[in-house]
Enzyme design. Structure first.
Site, PDB file in Angstrom:
ATOM      1  N   SER A  53       0.868  -1.188   0.000  1.00  0.00           N
ATOM      2  CA  SER A  53       0.000   0.000   0.000  1.00  0.00           C
ATOM      3  C   SER A  53       0.898   1.228   0.000  1.00  0.00           C
ATOM      4  O   SER A  53       2.075   1.134   0.360  1.00  0.00           O
ATOM      5  CB  SER A  53      -0.843  -0.006   1.285  1.00  0.00           C
ATOM      6  OG  SER A  53      -1.486   1.242   1.470  1.00  0.00           O
ATOM      7  N   TYR A  82      -1.984  -1.045  10.491  1.00  0.00           N
ATOM      8  CA  TYR A  82      -1.955  -1.187   9.032  1.00  0.00           C
ATOM      9  C   TYR A  82      -0.638  -0.651   8.456  1.00  0.00           C
ATOM     10  O   TYR A  82       0.019  -1.298   7.643  1.00  0.00           O
ATOM     11  CB  TYR A  82      -3.153  -0.437   8.450  1.00  0.00           C
ATOM     12  CG  TYR A  82      -3.418  -0.657   6.984  1.00  0.00           C
ATOM     13  CD1 TYR A  82      -4.211  -1.714   6.547  1.00  0.00           C
ATOM     14  CD2 TYR A  82      -2.901   0.218   6.018  1.00  0.00           C
ATOM     15  CE1 TYR A  82      -4.472  -1.900   5.198  1.00  0.00           C
ATOM     16  CE2 TYR A  82      -3.159   0.033   4.672  1.00  0.00           C
ATOM     17  CZ  TYR A  82      -3.947  -1.024   4.266  1.00  0.00           C
ATOM     18  OH  TYR A  82      -4.207  -1.210   2.916  1.00  0.00           O
TER      19      TYR A  82
HETATM   20  P1  NAD Z   1     -11.475  -6.258   0.300  1.00  0.00           P
HETATM   21  O1  NAD Z   1     -12.077  -6.141   1.657  1.00  0.00           O
HETATM   22  O2  NAD Z   1     -12.314  -6.014  -0.912  1.00  0.00           O
HETATM   23  O3  NAD Z   1     -10.780  -7.689   0.112  1.00  0.00           O
HETATM   24  C1  NAD Z   1     -10.037  -8.286   1.117  1.00  0.00           C
HETATM   25  C2  NAD Z   1      -9.925  -9.759   0.819  1.00  0.00           C
HETATM   26  O4  NAD Z   1      -9.184 -10.377   1.880  1.00  0.00           O
HETATM   27  C3  NAD Z   1     -11.298 -10.457   0.783  1.00  0.00           C
HETATM   28  O5  NAD Z   1     -11.268 -11.495  -0.170  1.00  0.00           O
HETATM   29  C4  NAD Z   1     -11.403 -11.034   2.196  1.00  0.00           C
HETATM   30  O6  NAD Z   1     -12.295 -12.161   2.279  1.00  0.00           O
HETATM   31  C5  NAD Z   1      -9.959 -11.450   2.415  1.00  0.00           C
HETATM   32  N1  NAD Z   1      -9.630 -11.669   3.814  1.00  0.00           N
HETATM   33  C6  NAD Z   1      -9.792 -10.841   4.873  1.00  0.00           C
HETATM   34  N2  NAD Z   1      -9.388 -11.443   6.003  1.00  0.00           N
HETATM   35  C7  NAD Z   1      -8.949 -12.682   5.636  1.00  0.00           C
HETATM   36  C8  NAD Z   1      -8.405 -13.780   6.352  1.00  0.00           C
HETATM   37  N3  NAD Z   1      -8.234 -13.745   7.687  1.00  0.00           N
HETATM   38  N4  NAD Z   1      -8.076 -14.896   5.665  1.00  0.00           N
HETATM   39  C9  NAD Z   1      -8.271 -14.966   4.320  1.00  0.00           C
HETATM   40  N5  NAD Z   1      -8.783 -13.952   3.606  1.00  0.00           N
HETATM   41  C10 NAD Z   1      -9.114 -12.824   4.259  1.00  0.00           C
HETATM   42  O7  NAD Z   1     -10.221  -5.280   0.345  1.00  0.00           O
HETATM   43  P2  NAD Z   1      -9.214  -4.755  -0.784  1.00  0.00           P
HETATM   44  O8  NAD Z   1      -9.283  -3.276  -0.759  1.00  0.00           O
HETATM   45  O9  NAD Z   1      -9.408  -5.474  -2.067  1.00  0.00           O
HETATM   46  O10 NAD Z   1      -7.825  -5.168  -0.106  1.00  0.00           O
HETATM   47  C11 NAD Z   1      -6.938  -6.109  -0.665  1.00  0.00           C
HETATM   48  C12 NAD Z   1      -5.515  -5.733  -0.301  1.00  0.00           C
HETATM   49  O11 NAD Z   1      -5.206  -4.472  -0.873  1.00  0.00           O
HETATM   50  C13 NAD Z   1      -5.298  -5.578   1.214  1.00  0.00           C
HETATM   51  O12 NAD Z   1      -4.042  -6.128   1.570  1.00  0.00           O
HETATM   52  C14 NAD Z   1      -5.291  -4.069   1.399  1.00  0.00           C
HETATM   53  O13 NAD Z   1      -4.546  -3.697   2.515  1.00  0.00           O
HETATM   54  C15 NAD Z   1      -4.641  -3.635   0.102  1.00  0.00           C
HETATM   55  N6  NAD Z   1      -4.877  -2.234  -0.251  1.00  0.00           N
HETATM   56  C16 NAD Z   1      -6.130  -1.753  -0.448  1.00  0.00           C
HETATM   57  C17 NAD Z   1      -6.305  -0.417  -0.791  1.00  0.00           C
HETATM   58  C18 NAD Z   1      -7.648   0.166  -1.028  1.00  0.00           C
HETATM   59  O14 NAD Z   1      -7.728   1.394  -1.183  1.00  0.00           O
HETATM   60  N7  NAD Z   1      -8.706  -0.595  -1.127  1.00  0.00           N
HETATM   61  C19 NAD Z   1      -5.191   0.416  -0.922  1.00  0.00           C
HETATM   62  C20 NAD Z   1      -3.924  -0.115  -0.709  1.00  0.00           C
HETATM   63  C21 NAD Z   1      -3.772  -1.437  -0.382  1.00  0.00           C
END
Ligand code: NAD
Length: 256
Positions: free
Chosen positions: A138, A151
């Protein structure tokens, strides 16, 4: 380009993980999905791209379940060629109020899970002489925001792990890189939009504009499709010597 390869994408039932899984599948990679919630509809979306899709429900906070998932991958597909460490959660609170249980969960799911999946996937990649490990970090792996202590700590750690993994495998065909998205409108971020809307009495659209305006100069969300295209680049022959980078896709967030 990736026909015959297998990609394990953690947290691929939703958001960025699903976007990356679909982009890799569109290049011919078979996909091992993981994550919670509805599995059948994202699984059908990936299968529609003409690849094999399997699912393992490992809770990424539990090392024994991660090991079980890697064993299942070997049984079902032979090995994991591409590992995308993506599963993640968020919790927002000041340090003095941060629930200890949320800290432990974020460190386990957002950081330690990448170590466990990597250590278990590496030997088969090294033996094959080819592998790709992509850590979804991130912008919070590079800079901080208030109220995101766990985080930000976990994401900085993931970038450290990315560099060490890249160095330890630098003379092999196994690369490791991190992707650093800014705001992406997934369920993880929608919760933060909802919290802002509720706290300030704003509409959904007003809260989204405020969120973007605070951090992201482009005033646009990065999309899971754009992040998927970057993951495909890391897997392409042009990515052979890209090692240990933390690549922003953040609308200028960290350029400020
Ligand atoms: P999201 O909530 O849409 O998806 C998260 C995924 O992780 C889902 O499939 C969920 O079921 C899974 N998950 C959560 N806890 C879990 C566990 N204990 N075991 C197995 N699976 C688990 O979120 P997202 O935004 O798609 O996030 C995905 C990644 O991207 C994360 O690592 C997040 O930190 C990173 N990220 C997101 C953003 C953003 O703006 N959305 C920005 C930077 C980084």
């Amino acid at each position: 380009m990736l026909k015959g390869k297998t990609a394990l994408v953690t947290g691929s039932t939703s958001g960025i993980g699903l976007g990356i899984a679909k982009a890799l599948a569109a290049q011919g990679a078979n996909i091992l999905m993981n994550g919670f919630g509805d599995v059948e509809s994202p699984k059908a979306e990936i299968a529609a791209l003409g690849v094999q899709v399997a699912y393992h429900g490992a809770d990424m906070s539990r090392p024994n379940e991660i090991a079980d998932m890697l064993s299942y991958a070997a049984e079902r597909f032979g090995r994991v060629d591409i590992l995308v460490n993506n599963a993640g959660i968020q919790h927002v609170a000041r340090i003095e109020n941060f629930p200890v249980e949320r800290w432990d969960a974020i460190i386990a799911i957002n950081m330690s899970s990448a170590f466990h999946a990597t250590r278990l996937a590496l030997p088969a990649m090294q033996a094959a002489g080819w592998g790709r490990i992509i850590n979804v970090a991130s912008v919070h792996g590079l800079v901080a925001s208030a109220e995101k202590s766990a985080y930000v700590t976990a994401k900085h750690g993931v970038i450290g792990l990315t560099k060490v993994t890249a160095l330890e495998n630098a003379t092999t065909g196994v690369t490791c890189n991190a992707i650093c998205p800014g705001w992406v409108l997934t369920p993880l971020v929608q919760k933060q939009v909802d919290a802002k809307a509720a706290a300030l009495g704003l509409t959904n659209d007003e809260a989204k504009k405020l969120l973007l305006g605070e951090k992201e100069p482009s005033l646009q969300f990065t999309t899971p499709e754009e992040l998927g295209a970057l993951a495909v680049f890391f897997c392409s022959p042009a990515g052979n010597n890209v090692r240990g980078v933390a690549w922003n896709m953040d609308g200028g967030w960290t350029a400020q």
